[in-house]
Write a protein that holds these residues in place. Structure first.
Motif, PDB file in Angstrom:
ATOM      1  N   VAL A  37     -21.541  69.587  77.572  1.00  0.00           N
ATOM      2  CA  VAL A  37     -21.320  71.348  78.760  1.00  0.00           C
ATOM      3  C   VAL A  37     -21.609  71.612  79.787  1.00  0.00           C
ATOM      4  CG1 VAL A  37     -20.266  73.404  77.967  1.00  0.00           C
ATOM      5  CG2 VAL A  37     -20.780  71.716  76.749  1.00  0.00           C
ATOM      6  N   VAL A  38     -23.861  71.817  79.858  1.00  0.00           N
ATOM      7  CA  VAL A  38     -24.114  71.485  80.936  1.00  0.00           C
ATOM      8  C   VAL A  38     -23.049  71.150  82.284  1.00  0.00           C
ATOM      9  CG1 VAL A  38     -26.690  72.212  82.662  1.00  0.00           C
ATOM     10  CG2 VAL A  38     -26.287  72.695  79.872  1.00  0.00           C
ATOM     11  N   ALA A 386     -16.942  66.945  77.953  1.00  0.00           N
ATOM     12  CA  ALA A 386     -17.948  67.634  77.676  1.00  0.00           C
ATOM     13  C   ALA A 386     -16.837  67.457  75.939  1.00  0.00           C
ATOM     14  CB  ALA A 386     -18.418  68.535  77.628  1.00  0.00           C
ATOM     15  N   SER A 387     -15.826  68.185  76.243  1.00  0.00           N
ATOM     16  CA  SER A 387     -15.451  68.831  74.468  1.00  0.00           C
ATOM     17  C   SER A 387     -15.071  67.924  73.325  1.00  0.00           C
ATOM     18  CB  SER A 387     -14.106  69.677  74.793  1.00  0.00           C
ATOM     19  OG  SER A 387     -13.142  68.120  75.202  1.00  0.00           O
ATOM     20  N   PHE A 388     -15.212  66.533  74.145  1.00  0.00           N
ATOM     21  CA  PHE A 388     -15.274  65.431  72.747  1.00  0.00           C
ATOM     22  C   PHE A 388     -16.617  65.718  72.396  1.00  0.00           C
ATOM     23  CE2 PHE A 388     -11.296  64.789  75.503  1.00  0.00           C
ATOM     24  CZ  PHE A 388     -10.495  63.409  74.674  1.00  0.00           C
ATOM     25  N   SER A 427     -18.790  78.528  69.203  1.00  0.00           N
ATOM     26  CA  SER A 427     -19.095  78.823  70.517  1.00  0.00           C
ATOM     27  C   SER A 427     -20.214  79.023  70.196  1.00  0.00           C
ATOM     28  CB  SER A 427     -18.337  80.315  69.711  1.00  0.00           C
ATOM     29  OG  SER A 427     -19.226  80.414  68.704  1.00  0.00           O
ATOM     30  N   LEU A 428     -21.756  78.717  69.778  1.00  0.00           N
ATOM     31  CA  LEU A 428     -22.653  78.845  70.304  1.00  0.00           C
ATOM     32  C   LEU A 428     -23.617  77.769  71.741  1.00  0.00           C
ATOM     33  CD1 LEU A 428     -25.316  79.767  67.038  1.00  0.00           C
ATOM     34  CD2 LEU A 428     -24.908  80.953  68.520  1.00  0.00           C
ATOM     35  N   ILE A 429     -22.411  76.411  71.159  1.00  0.00           N
ATOM     36  CA  ILE A 429     -23.140  75.234  71.615  1.00  0.00           C
ATOM     37  C   ILE A 429     -22.030  75.671  73.251  1.00  0.00           C
ATOM     38  CG2 ILE A 429     -22.225  73.336  72.183  1.00  0.00           C
ATOM     39  CD1 ILE A 429     -22.689  72.626  69.892  1.00  0.00           C
ATOM     40  N   GLY A 430     -21.261  76.129  73.496  1.00  0.00           N
ATOM     41  CA  GLY A 430     -20.562  76.485  74.380  1.00  0.00           C
ATOM     42  C   GLY A 430     -20.988  77.556  75.372  1.00  0.00           C
ATOM     43  N   ILE A 481     -17.040  78.899  76.723  1.00  0.00           N
ATOM     44  CA  ILE A 481     -16.644  78.835  74.949  1.00  0.00           C
ATOM     45  C   ILE A 481     -15.230  78.303  74.232  1.00  0.00           C
ATOM     46  CG2 ILE A 481     -16.951  80.562  73.174  1.00  0.00           C
ATOM     47  CD1 ILE A 481     -19.337  81.716  75.571  1.00  0.00           C
ATOM     48  N   ALA A 482     -14.676  79.031  75.485  1.00  0.00           N
ATOM     49  CA  ALA A 482     -12.869  78.737  74.231  1.00  0.00           C
ATOM     50  C   ALA A 482     -12.580  76.606  74.729  1.00  0.00           C
ATOM     51  CB  ALA A 482     -12.196  79.231  75.962  1.00  0.00           C
ATOM     52  N   ILE A 483     -13.555  76.602  74.957  1.00  0.00           N
ATOM     53  CA  ILE A 483     -13.517  75.112  75.684  1.00  0.00           C
ATOM     54  C   ILE A 483     -13.928  73.913  73.752  1.00  0.00           C
ATOM     55  CG2 ILE A 483     -14.025  72.621  76.343  1.00  0.00           C
ATOM     56  CD1 ILE A 483     -11.278  73.422  77.117  1.00  0.00           C
TER      57      ILE A 483
END
Length: 507
Positions: A37-38, A386-388, A427-430, A481-483
Motif C-alpha cells: 500500500v505504501v 496492492a489491494s490484491f 482499514s488499519l492496513i490502509g 482506506i477505501a481501496i
C-alpha cells in the motif's frame, strides 16, 4: 423479554482489540501488505504532485510573477481593416452592413479611444503601445534595437516596478532612457565577438555581464550602477534627407545620397542623446501578448515623435488611404482580477478586439486536469495491485482463524460482527499504508526536486517541481482506506459464512 433484540456479543472495543491482535500475530505478512500500500500511495502522490507542481509553476508562479492576470490587451483596427470597412460602407450599397459581426465592429485605437477606455469602471490605466525600430549607439557600437515608450506617471506598472539600478523617468518629454539588463548583455557579447574576430582579447572570456543569470539582484545591481548617467545615442536621418516626396498624393521617403567617406555618412543623420536613468532586470521584460518586448524605453512624447518620423513607406501609404489608424494595441490594466471579464465585455462593446490571459487560464486548467487524471490513474494502478495483497492477507487470515471464527459464532457472534473485524483490519492496513505512503511520496519529491535543481536546472532561484496540497495527501490516505475496504469485502463475506460446526472441527 420476548421479542427483544439480542445484545451484541462484542462491542466496538472488543472488535478493535481483536483486529489489532490478529495483525500483530502475523507481523511479517501485515508488514509486506502495508509496504504494498505504501508503494501504491507513494506512486500516486509523486505523480499527481508533479502534475500539480507543473501547473502551479506555469499558472500561479510564472504568470503571476509577470503580473499579467490583471492585464487586457486591446487591438485597434489596422489600416487594411479600415480600408475594407470603408469600402463596405460606401462602395457596396446593395450589401447590408451588419454591425453585429466582429470584423465590422473594428475601430481605430487613437487617443480618443484611449481616453474612452480609461473611463471604464475598474480600469487603472491604459498604456498604448508606442514602439519603433532605431539604430542606437552605445560605447562606440551601433546596433538596431526596438524602443518603446514608457510612462512617467503610471503607478503599479509591472514592467517598471523594479529596477536593478537607478529609477524611472522623471517626465513624459525628457531626454532620459530606461535600459534593460539584456541590452548590456547584448552589447558586451557583441564586443567580445568583435574582439575574437580580430584576434584581440582572450578566447573564452565571459565577463560580468555574461554571468548575470548566476548572480543575485544585489550583485547585478552593483555592477550596473556605473551605467547610470551614461549616454545612449539614437540615430535618425536628417530632416533634409528624410523629406518625403509626393507620388500620387502618397508621401514617400527619398533615399539619401550614398558616400564612402565617414564624415559624409555622419552628416546624413542626426544624433539624439539620452541619459540612462534606470536599468530593468531581465526577468521583468515579459510583456502581455502582442505588446513589444523592447530593450530600451524612452518617454511617451519622445516615442511618439520618433515613431512618426520612422514610419515605413507602406504604413504611410495606408495612413493616406484610410486615415490615422492610431496605435496597433494598448494595455488596459484592471485593478481587480475579478473585474477582468466585465471590463473585457465593455471593451468589446466599444468595438475593439481584446485578449486577456484569463481567457486561456480555464483551457490550461482543463489540460492539466486531464494530465493530472492520467497521472493519478497510473498511480492508482499501483494501489490497485496492492489491494490484491490486502485481499490475499485477509483470506489467509480466514484460513488460519477458522476455528476461532467458529467459536465466536458459537457463543453468539453475528455475521455483521465477524465482518466488522475484517473490515477494521483492512482499514488499519490502509491507514498505515496511506500515512507512510504520503511520507514516502514527500521524501521522493524532496530528493527529486533537489536533484533536478542541483544538477539539471542550475538557476539562481529554487524551482518547486512538486506540490502536495492538503487535499492531495488527505485524499490519498482516504483513497488507500477505501481501496483496502473494497479489497476486504470478499474475505469478510467469506468469514461471515463460516459454518460454526465445521469450524469447531477444524484443526
Amino acid at each position: 423479554m420476548a421479542g427483544s433484540k439480542p445484545e451484541p456479543v462484542m462491542n466496538l472495543t472488543d472488535i478493535i482489540a481483536l483486529a489489532l491482535r490478529n495483525l500483530r500475530q502475523a507481523k511479517l505478512r501485515t508488514a509486506l501488505t502495508v509496504i504494498g500500500v505504501v508503494i501504491g500511495v507513494a506512486a500516486l502522490i509523486t505523480m499527481v504532485s508533479f502534475g500539480l507542481g507543473l501547473q502551479q509553476n506555469i499558472i500561479a508562479r510564472t504568470f503571476a510573477r509577470f503580473d499579467v492576470f490583471t492585464s487586457i490587451t486591446v487591438f485597434g483596427a489596422s489600416a487594411d481593416a479600415l480600408i475594407a470597412l470603408n469600402e463596405r460602407r460606401t462602395g457596396n450599397a446593395d450589401e447590408e452592413v451588419r454591425t453585429d459581426q466582429p470584423e465590422r465592429r473594428q475601430r481605430a485605437l487613437n487617443d480618443e479611444a484611449v481616453a474612452e477606455l480609461s473611463r471604464l469602471s475598474g480600469v487603472q490605466y491604459v498604456l498604448p503601445a508606442l514602439s519603433f525600430q532605431c539604430y542606437v549607439r552605445f560605447e562606440n557600437r551601433t546596433r538596431r534595437q526596438i524602443i518603446s515608450g514608457a510612462p512617467a506617471s503610471v503607478d503599479n506598472n509591472p514592467r517598471f516596478r523594479k529596477f536593478l539600478a537607478g529609477h524611472g523617468l522623471s517626465g513624459n518629454d525628457t531626454n532620459e532612457i530606461i535600459v534593460s539588463e539584456e541590452f548590456f548583455d547584448f552589447i558586451r557579447r557583441s564586443a567580445r565577438k568583435d574582439d575574437r574576430r580580430i584576434g584581440s582579447g582572450p578566447k573564452g572570456e565571459t565577463g560580468p555581464f555574461l554571468a548575470i543569470p548566476k548572480k543575485s539582484d544585489e550583485e547585478r545591481g552593483a555592477e550596473l550602477q556605473p551605467e547610470i548617467g551614461k549616454e545612449i545615442t539614437l540615430l535618425t536621418l536628417r530632416q533634409a534627407d528624410a523629406e518625403p516626396e509626393s507620388i500620387f498624393g502618397i508621401p514617400l521617403l527619398s533615399p539619401p545620397e550614398q558616400s564612402d567617406e565617414p564624415q559624409a555618412r555622419e552628416s546624413q543623420f542626426e544624433e539624439h542623446h539620452f541619459r540612462i536613468v534606470g536599468v530593468l532586470p531581465k526577468d521583468q521584460q515579459l510583456s502581455p501578448r502582442m505588446l513589444t518586448n523592447a530593450s530600451l524605453y524612452v518617454p511617451m512624447e519622445q516615442a511618439r515623435r520618433f515613431r512618426e518620423a520612422n514610419r515605413p513607406p507602406m504604413e504611410r501609404m495606408g495612413q493616406a488611404l484610410a486615415g490615422d489608424s492610431g496605435y496597433p494595441s494598448a494595455e488596459v490594466r484592471v485593478s481587480d482580477p475579478t473585474q477582468v471579464r466585465a471590463v473585457q465585455d465593455e471593451i468589446e462593446k466599444l468595438g475593439f478586439r481584446s485578449f486577456s490571459l484569463n481567457n486561456q487560464v480555464d483551457e490550461i486548467r482543463r489540460v492539466f486536469l486531464i494530465v493530472n487524471g492520467g497521472l493519478a490513474l497510473i498511480g492508482g494502478i499501483a494501489l490497485l495491485v496492492a489491494s490484491f495483497g490486502i485481499a490475499n492477507t485477509m483470506i489467509m487470515s480466514i484460513l488460519e482463524r477458522t476455528r476461532e471464527i467458529g467459536i465466536m459464532k458459537a457463543i453468539g457472534g453475528s455475521d455483521s460482527e465477524i465482518m466488522r473485524i475484517f473490515f477494521f483490519e483492512a482499514s488499519l492496513i490502509g491507514l498505515m499504508g496511506g500515512v507512510f505512503g504520503v511520507v514516502a511520496g514527500w521524501a521522493v519529491d524532496r530528493v527529486a526536486n533537489y536533484a533536478v535543481n542541483r544538477w539539471m536546472v542550475r538557476q539562481t532561484w529554487y524551482i518547486e517541481f512538486f506540490s502536495i496540497p492538503w487535499y492531495l495527501w488527505s485524499g490519498a490516505i482516504l483513497f488507500a482506506i477505501a481501496i483496502s475496504l473494497i479489497a476486504a469485502i470478499y474475505p469478510a463475506l467469506r468469514a461471515s459464512r463460516v459454518d460454526p460446526i465445521r469450524a469447531l472441527r477444524h484443526d
